[in-house]
Scaffold this motif. Structure first.
Motif, PDB file in Angstrom:
ATOM      1  N   VAL A   1       0.955  -1.342  -0.004  1.00 46.76           N
ATOM      2  CA  VAL A   1       0.061   0.015  -0.001  1.00 46.76           C
ATOM      3  C   VAL A   1       0.752   1.219  -0.140  1.00 46.76           C
ATOM      4  O   VAL A   1       2.076   1.381   0.612  1.00 46.76           O
ATOM      5  N   PRO A   2       0.357   2.450  -0.729  1.00 42.82           N
ATOM      6  CA  PRO A   2       1.152   3.486  -0.689  1.00 42.82           C
ATOM      7  C   PRO A   2       1.324   4.214   0.765  1.00 42.82           C
ATOM      8  O   PRO A   2       0.074   4.340   1.256  1.00 42.82           O
ATOM      9  N   LEU A   3       2.117   4.630   1.240  1.00 41.87           N
ATOM     10  CA  LEU A   3       2.274   5.612   2.533  1.00 41.87           C
ATOM     11  C   LEU A   3       3.026   6.793   2.651  1.00 41.87           C
ATOM     12  O   LEU A   3       4.019   6.837   1.761  1.00 41.87           O
ATOM     13  N   THR A   4       2.193   7.878   2.827  1.00 43.81           N
ATOM     14  CA  THR A   4       3.026   9.280   2.924  1.00 43.81           C
ATOM     15  C   THR A   4       2.775   9.890   4.257  1.00 43.81           C
ATOM     16  O   THR A   4       1.648   9.850   4.783  1.00 43.81           O
ATOM     17  N   ILE A   5       4.094   9.980   5.030  1.00 48.80           N
ATOM     18  CA  ILE A   5       4.039  10.646   6.353  1.00 48.80           C
ATOM     19  C   ILE A   5       5.133  11.617   6.461  1.00 48.80           C
ATOM     20  O   ILE A   5       6.115  11.287   6.207  1.00 48.80           O
TER      21      ILE A   5
ATOM     22  N   SER B   1       7.736   8.789   2.019  1.00 50.31           N
ATOM     23  CA  SER B   1       6.604   8.261   1.054  1.00 50.31           C
ATOM     24  C   SER B   1       7.221   6.978   0.422  1.00 50.31           C
ATOM     25  O   SER B   1       8.508   6.834   0.004  1.00 50.31           O
ATOM     26  N   GLY B   2       6.371   6.076   0.263  1.00 50.53           N
ATOM     27  CA  GLY B   2       6.554   4.664  -0.517  1.00 50.53           C
ATOM     28  C   GLY B   2       5.574   3.787  -0.429  1.00 50.53           C
ATOM     29  O   GLY B   2       4.525   3.801   0.122  1.00 50.53           O
ATOM     30  N   GLU B   3       5.664   2.634  -0.974  1.00 51.74           N
ATOM     31  CA  GLU B   3       4.911   1.483  -0.893  1.00 51.74           C
ATOM     32  C   GLU B   3       5.453   0.425   0.164  1.00 51.74           C
ATOM     33  O   GLU B   3       6.495   0.199  -0.003  1.00 51.74           O
TER      34      GLU B   3
END
Length: 118
Positions: free
Chosen positions: A28-32, A36-38
């Motif tokens: 899942v893509p994640l941006t914090i 960011s990344g999968e």
């Protein structure tokens, strides 16, 4: 008995989290903030569960420590309140004794003066 129930429920909750985490292995893509990344959802679920567990332990330890501090403060104030009346009565007795001695010395002095005058 209650402690065994708690352990059982805790173990059951950990088991449910692990099962759910490993059933969801999609990326899942994640941006914090700046990251960011999968990432695999398994990793994210286990990571969030681990962080929440650590935070829960820290908060529980903090509450227990503050409760112990409050109990110690209450015990200390109770000890002080018990010793204050004893100290006050000792001071009263001491002042009464001093007052009695002073009165006796005054009486002896006046008697001594009367005997010298005769």
């Amino acid at each position: 008995m209650l402690q065994k129930i708690r352990w059982f429920l805790s173990l059951l909750a950990v088991l449910v989290v692990v099962i759910v985490a490993f059933q969801n292995q999609d990326a899942v893509p994640l941006t914090i903030l700046f990251f960011s990344g999968e990432y695999p959802l398994t990793l994210l679920l286990l990571g969030c569960s681990g962080v929440s567990f650590v935070l829960g332990c820290l908060m529980t330890a903090w509450r227990i420590r503050s409760r112990h501090k409050a109990q110690a403060a209450r015990t200390q104030s109770a000890r002080e309140s018990e010793t204050k009346p004893q100290e006050a009565s000792a001071k009263k007795a001491s002042s009464a004794k001093k007052k009695g001695v002073a009165e006796n010395q005054t009486a002896e002095a006046s008697i001594g003066l009367d005997q010298e005058a005769t």
